[in-house]
Design an enzyme around this catalytic site. Sequence first.
Site, PDB file in Angstrom:
ATOM      1  N   ARG A   1     -10.222   0.842   7.937  1.00 36.28           N
ATOM      2  CA  ARG A   1      -9.850  -0.507   8.366  1.00 36.28           C
ATOM      3  C   ARG A   1     -10.944  -1.203   9.140  1.00 36.28           C
ATOM      4  O   ARG A   1     -10.781  -2.367   9.499  1.00 36.28           O
ATOM      5  CB  ARG A   1      -8.619  -0.422   9.279  1.00 36.28           C
ATOM      6  CG  ARG A   1      -7.307  -0.665   8.568  1.00 36.28           C
ATOM      7  CD  ARG A   1      -6.203  -0.285   9.527  1.00 36.28           C
ATOM      8  NE  ARG A   1      -5.064  -1.118   9.387  1.00 36.28           N
ATOM      9  CZ  ARG A   1      -3.890  -0.673   8.887  1.00 36.28           C
ATOM     10  NH1 ARG A   1      -3.757   0.558   8.474  1.00 36.28           N
ATOM     11  NH2 ARG A   1      -2.880  -1.477   8.815  1.00 36.28           N
TER      12      ARG A   1
ATOM     13  N   ARG B   1      14.139   0.800  10.768  1.00 39.37           N
ATOM     14  CA  ARG B   1      13.141  -0.274  10.696  1.00 39.37           C
ATOM     15  C   ARG B   1      12.037   0.014  11.706  1.00 39.37           C
ATOM     16  O   ARG B   1      12.316   0.527  12.797  1.00 39.37           O
ATOM     17  CB  ARG B   1      13.783  -1.633  10.993  1.00 39.37           C
ATOM     18  CG  ARG B   1      14.735  -2.083   9.891  1.00 39.37           C
ATOM     19  CD  ARG B   1      15.406  -3.401  10.184  1.00 39.37           C
ATOM     20  NE  ARG B   1      16.491  -3.612   9.234  1.00 39.37           N
ATOM     21  CZ  ARG B   1      16.405  -4.387   8.129  1.00 39.37           C
ATOM     22  NH1 ARG B   1      15.299  -5.042   7.894  1.00 39.37           N
ATOM     23  NH2 ARG B   1      17.429  -4.500   7.310  1.00 39.37           N
TER      24      ARG B   1
ATOM     25  N   LYS C   1       0.836  -1.207   0.000  1.00 36.37           N
ATOM     26  CA  LYS C   1       0.000   0.000   0.000  1.00 36.37           C
ATOM     27  C   LYS C   1       0.869   1.256   0.000  1.00 36.37           C
ATOM     28  O   LYS C   1       0.671   2.174  -0.790  1.00 36.37           O
ATOM     29  CB  LYS C   1      -0.934   0.008   1.227  1.00 36.37           C
ATOM     30  CG  LYS C   1      -1.850  -1.199   1.320  1.00 36.37           C
ATOM     31  CD  LYS C   1      -2.769  -1.129   2.518  1.00 36.37           C
ATOM     32  CE  LYS C   1      -2.080  -1.153   3.878  1.00 36.37           C
ATOM     33  NZ  LYS C   1      -1.374  -2.417   4.164  1.00 36.37           N
TER      34      LYS C   1
ATOM     35  N   ARG D   1      -1.003  -8.394  13.046  1.00 35.00           N
ATOM     36  CA  ARG D   1      -1.572  -7.390  12.129  1.00 35.00           C
ATOM     37  C   ARG D   1      -2.358  -8.069  11.003  1.00 35.00           C
ATOM     38  O   ARG D   1      -3.395  -7.575  10.578  1.00 35.00           O
ATOM     39  CB  ARG D   1      -0.443  -6.512  11.566  1.00 35.00           C
ATOM     40  CG  ARG D   1       0.114  -5.545  12.620  1.00 35.00           C
ATOM     41  CD  ARG D   1       1.528  -5.088  12.344  1.00 35.00           C
ATOM     42  NE  ARG D   1       1.713  -4.443  11.067  1.00 35.00           N
ATOM     43  CZ  ARG D   1       2.900  -4.297  10.468  1.00 35.00           C
ATOM     44  NH1 ARG D   1       4.001  -4.758  11.067  1.00 35.00           N
ATOM     45  NH2 ARG D   1       2.998  -3.696   9.334  1.00 35.00           N
TER      46      ARG D   1
ATOM     47  N   ARG E   1      11.703  -5.278   5.730  1.00 38.10           N
ATOM     48  CA  ARG E   1      11.536  -3.896   5.243  1.00 38.10           C
ATOM     49  C   ARG E   1      12.401  -2.890   6.010  1.00 38.10           C
ATOM     50  O   ARG E   1      12.587  -3.002   7.216  1.00 38.10           O
ATOM     51  CB  ARG E   1      10.063  -3.529   5.411  1.00 38.10           C
ATOM     52  CG  ARG E   1       9.758  -2.080   5.166  1.00 38.10           C
ATOM     53  CD  ARG E   1       8.292  -1.828   5.146  1.00 38.10           C
ATOM     54  NE  ARG E   1       7.597  -2.269   6.337  1.00 38.10           N
ATOM     55  CZ  ARG E   1       6.291  -2.170   6.493  1.00 38.10           C
ATOM     56  NH1 ARG E   1       5.545  -1.687   5.531  1.00 38.10           N
ATOM     57  NH2 ARG E   1       5.731  -2.575   7.610  1.00 38.10           N
TER      58      ARG E   1
HETATM   59  P1  AP5 Z   1       4.820  -1.668   1.923  1.00 36.38           P
HETATM   60  O1  AP5 Z   1       4.500  -0.852   0.713  1.00 36.38           O
HETATM   61  O2  AP5 Z   1       5.523  -0.995   3.051  1.00 36.38           O
HETATM   62  O3  AP5 Z   1       3.495  -2.413   2.406  1.00 36.38           O
HETATM   63  P2  AP5 Z   1       2.219  -1.851   3.169  1.00 36.38           P
HETATM   64  O4  AP5 Z   1       1.024  -2.518   2.585  1.00 36.38           O
HETATM   65  O5  AP5 Z   1       2.223  -0.355   3.184  1.00 36.38           O
HETATM   66  O6  AP5 Z   1       2.507  -2.465   4.586  1.00 36.38           O
HETATM   67  P3  AP5 Z   1       2.433  -1.843   6.048  1.00 36.38           P
HETATM   68  O7  AP5 Z   1       3.130  -2.822   6.942  1.00 36.38           O
HETATM   69  O8  AP5 Z   1       2.894  -0.431   6.087  1.00 36.38           O
HETATM   70  O9  AP5 Z   1       0.900  -1.917   6.274  1.00 36.38           O
HETATM   71  P4  AP5 Z   1       0.199  -1.932   7.603  1.00 36.38           P
HETATM   72  O10 AP5 Z   1      -1.189  -1.798   7.096  1.00 36.38           O
HETATM   73  O11 AP5 Z   1       0.442  -3.088   8.486  1.00 36.38           O
HETATM   74  O12 AP5 Z   1       0.858  -0.709   8.384  1.00 36.38           O
HETATM   75  P5  AP5 Z   1       0.329   0.773   8.675  1.00 36.38           P
HETATM   76  O13 AP5 Z   1       1.494   1.649   8.747  1.00 36.38           O
HETATM   77  O14 AP5 Z   1      -0.804   1.123   7.792  1.00 36.38           O
HETATM   78  O15 AP5 Z   1       5.671  -2.938   1.433  1.00 36.38           O
HETATM   79  C1  AP5 Z   1       6.248  -3.835   2.391  1.00 36.38           C
HETATM   80  C2  AP5 Z   1       7.620  -4.302   1.888  1.00 36.38           C
HETATM   81  O16 AP5 Z   1       7.441  -5.130   0.747  1.00 36.38           O
HETATM   82  C3  AP5 Z   1       8.530  -3.152   1.449  1.00 36.38           C
HETATM   83  O17 AP5 Z   1       9.832  -3.453   1.829  1.00 36.38           O
HETATM   84  C4  AP5 Z   1       8.408  -3.102  -0.085  1.00 36.38           C
HETATM   85  O18 AP5 Z   1       9.595  -2.650  -0.707  1.00 36.38           O
HETATM   86  C5  AP5 Z   1       8.109  -4.564  -0.400  1.00 36.38           C
HETATM   87  N1  AP5 Z   1       7.180  -4.690  -1.516  1.00 36.38           N
HETATM   88  C6  AP5 Z   1       6.079  -3.939  -1.780  1.00 36.38           C
HETATM   89  N2  AP5 Z   1       5.461  -4.354  -2.890  1.00 36.38           N
HETATM   90  C7  AP5 Z   1       6.185  -5.427  -3.343  1.00 36.38           C
HETATM   91  C8  AP5 Z   1       6.042  -6.313  -4.473  1.00 36.38           C
HETATM   92  N3  AP5 Z   1       5.044  -6.180  -5.356  1.00 36.38           N
HETATM   93  N4  AP5 Z   1       6.960  -7.289  -4.611  1.00 36.38           N
HETATM   94  C9  AP5 Z   1       7.983  -7.436  -3.716  1.00 36.38           C
HETATM   95  N5  AP5 Z   1       8.174  -6.613  -2.646  1.00 36.38           N
HETATM   96  C10 AP5 Z   1       7.272  -5.636  -2.457  1.00 36.38           C
HETATM   97  O19 AP5 Z   1      -0.286   0.584  10.148  1.00 36.38           O
HETATM   98  C11 AP5 Z   1       0.544   0.294  11.255  1.00 36.38           C
HETATM   99  C12 AP5 Z   1      -0.314   0.196  12.503  1.00 36.38           C
HETATM  100  O20 AP5 Z   1      -0.987   1.463  12.744  1.00 36.38           O
HETATM  101  C13 AP5 Z   1      -1.443  -0.827  12.434  1.00 36.38           C
HETATM  102  O21 AP5 Z   1      -0.991  -2.126  12.772  1.00 36.38           O
HETATM  103  C14 AP5 Z   1      -2.443  -0.239  13.447  1.00 36.38           C
HETATM  104  O22 AP5 Z   1      -2.038  -0.505  14.758  1.00 36.38           O
HETATM  105  C15 AP5 Z   1      -2.304   1.253  13.216  1.00 36.38           C
HETATM  106  N6  AP5 Z   1      -3.264   1.782  12.229  1.00 36.38           N
HETATM  107  C16 AP5 Z   1      -2.952   2.349  11.016  1.00 36.38           C
HETATM  108  N7  AP5 Z   1      -4.067   2.739  10.367  1.00 36.38           N
HETATM  109  C17 AP5 Z   1      -5.106   2.394  11.170  1.00 36.38           C
HETATM  110  C18 AP5 Z   1      -6.525   2.512  11.051  1.00 36.38           C
HETATM  111  N8  AP5 Z   1      -7.084   3.059   9.943  1.00 36.38           N
HETATM  112  N9  AP5 Z   1      -7.297   2.063  12.060  1.00 36.38           N
HETATM  113  C19 AP5 Z   1      -6.739   1.511  13.172  1.00 36.38           C
HETATM  114  N10 AP5 Z   1      -5.410   1.371  13.372  1.00 36.38           N
HETATM  115  C20 AP5 Z   1      -4.607   1.802  12.361  1.00 36.38           C
END
Ligand code: AP5
Length: 225
Positions: free
Chosen positions: A95, A167, A20, A179, A134
Site C-alpha cells: 500500500r 460488520r 479485493k 481510507r 458490507r
Molecule cells: P470487498 O471485497 O470487501 O472489498 P475490498 O476491496 O476487500 O474492501 P476493504 O474495505 O476490505 O478494503 P480495504 O483496503 O479498505 O480494507 P483492508 O481490510 O485491506 O467488497 C466490499 C463490498 O462490496 C462487499 O460487501 C462485497 O460483497 C461488495 N462487492 C464486491 N465486489 C462487488 C461488485 N463487483 N459489485 C457489487 N458489489 C461488490 O484494510 C483495513 C485497514 O487495515 C486499512 O484501512 C489500514 O488501516 C490497515 N491496513 C491493511 N493493510 C495495510 C497495509 N498494507 N499497510 C498499511 N495499513 C494497512
Amino acid sequence: MDTVTTPAVLILLGPPGAGKGTQARMLEERFGLIQLSTGDLLRAAVAAGTPAGLAAKTVMEAGGLVSDEIVLAILQDRMAEPDVTAGVILDGFPRTAGQAAALDALLAASGQKVTAAVSLDVDDEAMIARVAGRFTCAACGEGYHDSFKQPAVAGCCDKCGGVAFKRRADDTAETARARLDAYHAQTAPLIAHYRGMGVLRSVDAMDSIDTVASALGSIVEDVSA
Ligand code: AP5
C-alpha cells in the site's frame, strides 16, 4: 478446482470496497492460491491484543495506514509459512512505495518476482456505498452486502450455514472516505511502479462480481500458464 502450473504472486490493487477480498477468496477457491490480506492479519492482531495489534488499532479506526514496520513484520511472518508455495494473492498489500520495495526485495531473495498486479478500477462514490453496506458471516468470513449480495436464505450463510453476522468497525461512510483518501495519496502511485515493471493489468471492477471474477481468472490462467 483449476490448477496453475506456475505459482503466481498476484497483487490486487484497489480502494476500499473495490472487491479485493471478495475476488481473492474466489481465486483461492478456484485455483488453490492463498489469500494474504494484511487487513485480516491486522484485525487478527487487534483481536489478539498483541503489541502490533494495539499499535494498529487506533490508526485503523481512523482510516489511516498502519506503519510499514508493523505491516511488513506481520506479512513476512505469514509469507514464511509453508502453504504459500502454492502461490499467493496479496489483498491490500503493498500500500506504500516502501512496502512495494520491501516486497520486491523479499521475493528476489528467493528468486521470485511479482507475477501480476491487477488494478481494480472503480468509481469512488460507489465504493462508499459498497463499504457502508458490507457484512460478513461471523463463522466463516463469507462476505455479503445489504444491496448487492444478500444470503440466498435470509439470516443464513450460503457457505457454512452460520446464523451470526458482523460488520467492521471501520465500515462507516466517514472512515471509508478517510481510507479512500489514503488510497489515492499513498497506494494509487504504485500503479505506475507495476506498469514500469511490465506486470500491470487492469480490470473494470464496476462490473458484477462474477464478471470481475471471470476477468481475474483469465489473468491468472494467462500469467501462470
Ligand atoms: P470487498 O471485497 O470487501 O472489498 P475490498 O476491496 O476487500 O474492501 P476493504 O474495505 O476490505 O478494503 P480495504 O483496503 O479498505 O480494507 P483492508 O481490510 O485491506 O467488497 C466490499 C463490498 O462490496 C462487499 O460487501 C462485497 O460483497 C461488495 N462487492 C464486491 N465486489 C462487488 C461488485 N463487483 N459489485 C457489487 N458489489 C461488490 O484494510 C483495513 C485497514 O487495515 C486499512 O484501512 C489500514 O488501516 C490497515 N491496513 C491493511 N493493510 C495495510 C497495509 N498494507 N499497510 C498499511 N495499513 C494497512
